[in-house]
Design an enzyme around this catalytic site. Structure first.
Site, PDB file in Angstrom:
ATOM      1  N   ARG A   1      31.492  20.843  20.015  1.00  0.00           N
ATOM      2  CA  ARG A   1      31.733  20.748  18.558  1.00  0.00           C
ATOM      3  C   ARG A   1      31.775  22.137  17.933  1.00  0.00           C
ATOM      4  O   ARG A   1      31.010  23.014  18.339  1.00  0.00           O
ATOM      5  CB  ARG A   1      30.630  19.919  17.900  1.00  0.00           C
ATOM      6  CG  ARG A   1      30.866  18.429  18.013  1.00  0.00           C
ATOM      7  CD  ARG A   1      29.692  17.648  17.477  1.00  0.00           C
ATOM      8  NE  ARG A   1      28.900  17.094  18.562  1.00  0.00           N
ATOM      9  CZ  ARG A   1      27.694  16.564  18.426  1.00  0.00           C
ATOM     10  NH1 ARG A   1      27.125  16.496  17.246  1.00  0.00           N
ATOM     11  NH2 ARG A   1      27.051  16.087  19.467  1.00  0.00           N
TER      12      ARG A   1
ATOM     13  N   ARG B   1      16.951   3.537  18.968  1.00  0.00           N
ATOM     14  CA  ARG B   1      17.406   4.806  18.404  1.00  0.00           C
ATOM     15  C   ARG B   1      18.604   4.516  17.498  1.00  0.00           C
ATOM     16  O   ARG B   1      19.582   3.908  17.916  1.00  0.00           O
ATOM     17  CB  ARG B   1      17.834   5.752  19.520  1.00  0.00           C
ATOM     18  CG  ARG B   1      18.318   7.022  18.891  1.00  0.00           C
ATOM     19  CD  ARG B   1      18.618   8.109  19.849  1.00  0.00           C
ATOM     20  NE  ARG B   1      18.900   9.298  19.066  1.00  0.00           N
ATOM     21  CZ  ARG B   1      19.707  10.253  19.440  1.00  0.00           C
ATOM     22  NH1 ARG B   1      20.299  10.197  20.601  1.00  0.00           N
ATOM     23  NH2 ARG B   1      19.915  11.284  18.658  1.00  0.00           N
TER      24      ARG B   1
ATOM     25  N   HIS C   1      18.990  14.627  14.355  1.00  0.00           N
ATOM     26  CA  HIS C   1      17.920  15.076  15.276  1.00  0.00           C
ATOM     27  C   HIS C   1      16.527  14.960  14.648  1.00  0.00           C
ATOM     28  O   HIS C   1      15.579  15.600  15.114  1.00  0.00           O
ATOM     29  CB  HIS C   1      18.128  16.559  15.702  1.00  0.00           C
ATOM     30  CG  HIS C   1      19.329  16.762  16.576  1.00  0.00           C
ATOM     31  ND1 HIS C   1      20.204  17.798  16.406  1.00  0.00           N
ATOM     32  CD2 HIS C   1      19.792  16.053  17.632  1.00  0.00           C
ATOM     33  CE1 HIS C   1      21.174  17.731  17.312  1.00  0.00           C
ATOM     34  NE2 HIS C   1      20.932  16.678  18.062  1.00  0.00           N
TER      35      HIS C   1
ATOM     36  N   ASP D   1      28.718  23.406  29.410  1.00  0.00           N
ATOM     37  CA  ASP D   1      27.340  23.559  29.879  1.00  0.00           C
ATOM     38  C   ASP D   1      26.939  25.034  29.837  1.00  0.00           C
ATOM     39  O   ASP D   1      27.548  25.869  30.523  1.00  0.00           O
ATOM     40  CB  ASP D   1      27.209  23.003  31.299  1.00  0.00           C
ATOM     41  CG  ASP D   1      25.745  22.852  31.697  1.00  0.00           C
ATOM     42  OD1 ASP D   1      24.976  23.825  31.530  1.00  0.00           O
ATOM     43  OD2 ASP D   1      25.366  21.760  32.147  1.00  0.00           O
TER      44      ASP D   1
ATOM     45  N   ASN E   1      14.979  25.762  27.971  1.00  0.00           N
ATOM     46  CA  ASN E   1      15.210  26.291  29.331  1.00  0.00           C
ATOM     47  C   ASN E   1      15.882  27.650  29.418  1.00  0.00           C
ATOM     48  O   ASN E   1      15.819  28.282  30.467  1.00  0.00           O
ATOM     49  CB  ASN E   1      16.074  25.295  30.118  1.00  0.00           C
ATOM     50  CG  ASN E   1      15.359  23.986  30.327  1.00  0.00           C
ATOM     51  OD1 ASN E   1      14.272  23.975  30.889  1.00  0.00           O
ATOM     52  ND2 ASN E   1      15.930  22.901  29.840  1.00  0.00           N
TER      53      ASN E   1
ATOM     54  N   LEU F   1      18.377  22.961  20.336  1.00  0.00           N
ATOM     55  CA  LEU F   1      19.600  23.477  20.958  1.00  0.00           C
ATOM     56  C   LEU F   1      19.878  22.719  22.251  1.00  0.00           C
ATOM     57  O   LEU F   1      19.256  22.984  23.289  1.00  0.00           O
ATOM     58  CB  LEU F   1      19.460  24.980  21.249  1.00  0.00           C
ATOM     59  CG  LEU F   1      18.992  25.856  20.077  1.00  0.00           C
ATOM     60  CD1 LEU F   1      18.840  27.305  20.515  1.00  0.00           C
ATOM     61  CD2 LEU F   1      19.967  25.753  18.904  1.00  0.00           C
TER      62      LEU F   1
ATOM     63  N   GLU G   1      12.422  12.511  22.406  1.00  0.00           N
ATOM     64  CA  GLU G   1      12.800  11.579  21.339  1.00  0.00           C
ATOM     65  C   GLU G   1      12.381  10.141  21.658  1.00  0.00           C
ATOM     66  O   GLU G   1      11.962   9.407  20.766  1.00  0.00           O
ATOM     67  CB  GLU G   1      14.312  11.673  21.092  1.00  0.00           C
ATOM     68  CG  GLU G   1      14.678  12.969  20.376  1.00  0.00           C
ATOM     69  CD  GLU G   1      16.139  13.359  20.503  1.00  0.00           C
ATOM     70  OE1 GLU G   1      16.539  13.792  21.603  1.00  0.00           O
ATOM     71  OE2 GLU G   1      16.871  13.233  19.523  1.00  0.00           O
TER      72      GLU G   1
ATOM     73  N   ASN H   1      18.501   3.086  23.580  1.00  0.00           N
ATOM     74  CA  ASN H   1      19.459   3.983  22.939  1.00  0.00           C
ATOM     75  C   ASN H   1      20.846   3.467  23.314  1.00  0.00           C
ATOM     76  O   ASN H   1      21.329   3.703  24.411  1.00  0.00           O
ATOM     77  CB  ASN H   1      19.233   5.412  23.452  1.00  0.00           C
ATOM     78  CG  ASN H   1      20.179   6.396  22.798  1.00  0.00           C
ATOM     79  OD1 ASN H   1      21.059   6.014  22.025  1.00  0.00           O
ATOM     80  ND2 ASN H   1      20.013   7.664  23.106  1.00  0.00           N
TER      81      ASN H   1
HETATM   82  P1  AMP Z   1      20.296  18.266  25.872  1.00  0.00           P
HETATM   83  O1  AMP Z   1      21.462  17.811  25.042  1.00  0.00           O
HETATM   84  O2  AMP Z   1      19.081  18.598  25.085  1.00  0.00           O
HETATM   85  O3  AMP Z   1      20.010  17.372  27.057  1.00  0.00           O
HETATM   86  O4  AMP Z   1      20.739  19.676  26.503  1.00  0.00           O
HETATM   87  C1  AMP Z   1      21.727  19.725  27.497  1.00  0.00           C
HETATM   88  C2  AMP Z   1      22.258  21.136  27.624  1.00  0.00           C
HETATM   89  O5  AMP Z   1      21.179  22.070  27.862  1.00  0.00           O
HETATM   90  C3  AMP Z   1      23.170  21.312  28.808  1.00  0.00           C
HETATM   91  O6  AMP Z   1      24.482  20.986  28.466  1.00  0.00           O
HETATM   92  C4  AMP Z   1      23.032  22.774  29.109  1.00  0.00           C
HETATM   93  O7  AMP Z   1      24.034  23.452  28.382  1.00  0.00           O
HETATM   94  C5  AMP Z   1      21.709  23.187  28.530  1.00  0.00           C
HETATM   95  N1  AMP Z   1      20.756  23.674  29.541  1.00  0.00           N
HETATM   96  C6  AMP Z   1      19.897  22.959  30.312  1.00  0.00           C
HETATM   97  N2  AMP Z   1      19.199  23.772  31.131  1.00  0.00           N
HETATM   98  C7  AMP Z   1      19.612  25.028  30.884  1.00  0.00           C
HETATM   99  C8  AMP Z   1      19.284  26.335  31.393  1.00  0.00           C
HETATM  100  N3  AMP Z   1      18.361  26.514  32.338  1.00  0.00           N
HETATM  101  N4  AMP Z   1      19.955  27.393  30.872  1.00  0.00           N
HETATM  102  C9  AMP Z   1      20.873  27.228  29.914  1.00  0.00           C
HETATM  103  N5  AMP Z   1      21.223  26.051  29.391  1.00  0.00           N
HETATM  104  C10 AMP Z   1      20.614  24.962  29.862  1.00  0.00           C
END
Ligand code: AMP
Length: 399
Positions: A240, A90, A179, A282, A334, A208, A384, A7
């Site tokens: 975004r 990717r 995605h 986050d 999560n 998400l 992925e 990637n």
């Molecule tokens: P990804 O782009 O799929 O790796 O998702 C990353 C995002 O998932 C992080 O920026 C967090 O905002 C969110 N995330 C991961 N773990 C948790 C959790 N336990 N509760 C809420 N958001 C989470």
């Protein structure tokens, strides 16, 4: 023998090495901060961890260093570069040209180059990764796996914007969606998790993560998706904006004197959870601050959940009903808080969460709906890289 999945992004290259037969992960890591101060190579694998800080000025050097790390006598998995039997890449944007992953040749590269105007930030680093890997592994089959390919089944009324038709015909301005690699993986996993075919089902998948999109899948085919020509449309994301009144852009430029670059930065890097909360992107932090009474963080969560709800309603209408609502990626897998907020008051669609199962489920596949819920709500972890490895195995004839 191995499959290498690459990637290649603007300043980092992430790689995973898979067993070419079992598709078990042998090692994962990559190069970070390419062309910047403090660039480094990191790997974790069956034979231990590897870390080295070294100056890497470009992707070519980074890929060579990655291969070197994979051949490190103490921790590396490879004896020689020839242990790599195929490479999967990717690729973000395949425009309207690719409906499936493709075995890479000069023609595929030329078509990807034509798509650069559609994804100026993503396709060039993807292409550099491909070209460098082909130089190093000239006789090894290489496969391009496109995030857009899965959505090529969308009907015209879903992928066209209501702007002059010539802009579509002459400049290819339309919804493409992203995605797709994740959505395909989730669909395959759902069948396994539920131990039944979902070929005839109406499914909404909410991916998400830091970038988010939601897709309507009817009888196995994408029929609509929230991301558009670029990944800025649709849901509210980490930084975004998602959907926006286009008039706001004109206002920002005409009345507030913002330049095109400033608007671009605002939409892609300063909006979403970061922009609304003022705290960060986050969602874990946003939930924590909201719990401590921070009103803007609370509002950010509400805006995000409300918009996802609107898409669920819209896509259920587009498919004439809904059988499965699926959550995936960092937040979807999560965050029971976000799932709870999103599913609140959706009983009219047959969506009823089991509160205990919802709270217990983190990062694993599970049906989290009440026994009598007509529409099943499912959490499915995405992967992925594994999907790219599967496509590479299939197209390189290693299956
Ligand atoms: P990804 O782009 O799929 O790796 O998702 C990353 C995002 O998932 C992080 O920026 C967090 O905002 C969110 N995330 C991961 N773990 C948790 C959790 N336990 N509760 C809420 N958001 C989470």
């Amino acid at each position: 023998m191995y499959i290498l999945v690459i990637n290649s992004g603007s300043s980092s290259i992430k790689v995973k090495l898979f067993d070419s037969r079992t598709l078990d992960v042998i090692a994962s890591g990559g190069a970070d901060r390419i062309g910047e101060q403090g660039s480094s190579i990191d790997f974790k694998g069956n034979r231990g961890a590897y870390r080295r800080e070294l100056r890497m000025t470009n992707h070519s050097q980074a890929i060579k260093e990655i291969i070197k790390a994979l051949m490190n006598t103490e921790t590396g998995a490879l004896h020689t570069i020839n242990d790599i039997k195929a490479v999967g890449h990717r690729c973000v944007h395949g425009g309207g040209r690719f409906i499936d992953s493709a075995l890479i040749d000069n023609d595929v590269i030329a078509k990807m180059e034509e798509c650069i105007p559609l994804a100026p930030l993503h396709n060039p680093p993807n292409l550099i990764g491909i070209k460098e890997a082909r130089l190093l592994l000239a006789d090894t089959p290489q496969v391009a796996v496109f995030d857009t390919a899965f959505h090529q089944t969308m009907p015209k009324h879903a992928f066209l914007y209501a702007i002059p038709y010539e802009l579509y015909k002459e400049h290819h301005i339309r919804r493409y969606g992203f995605h797709g690699t994740s959505f395909r993986f989730v669909l395959e996993s759902m069948g396994q998790l539920l131990e039944r075919s979902i070929d005839q089902a109406r499914v909404i998948i909410a991916h998400l993560g830091n970038g988010s999109s939601i897709t309507a899948v009817n009888r196995g085919k994408s029929v609509d998706t929230s991301m558009g020509m670029t990944p800025v449309e649709g849901l509210m994301m980490g930084t975004r904006s998602g959907d926006l009144d286009n008039g706001i852009l004109l206002y920002l430029m005409n009345k507030l004197g913002m330049s095109v670059n400033e608007v671009d930065t605002m939409l892609n890097k300063k909006s979403g959870f970061l922009g609304v909360s003022g705290r960060g992107n986050d969602v874990r932090d946003i939930i924590e601050y909201a719990g401590r009474g921070d009103q803007r963080c609370r509002l950010a969560l509400e805006i995000c959940a409300y918009r996802i709800k609107k898409y669920i309603g819209a896509f259920a209408a587009a498919m004439g009903g809904l059988d499965y609502l699926v959550f995936t990626a960092g937040i979807g897998e999560n965050s029971f808080v976000m799932r709870e907020l999103i599913c609140q008051d959706l009983d009219f669609l047959g969506i009823k969460l089991d509160p205990v199962l919802n709270r217990q489920t983190q990062g694993t596949g599970c049906d989290i709906s009440e026994k009598n819920g007509q529409t099943r709500v499912i959490v499915v972890p995405t992967n992925e890289e594994l999907m790219i490895a599967r496509d590479t195995q299939r197209l390189a004839g290693l299956a």
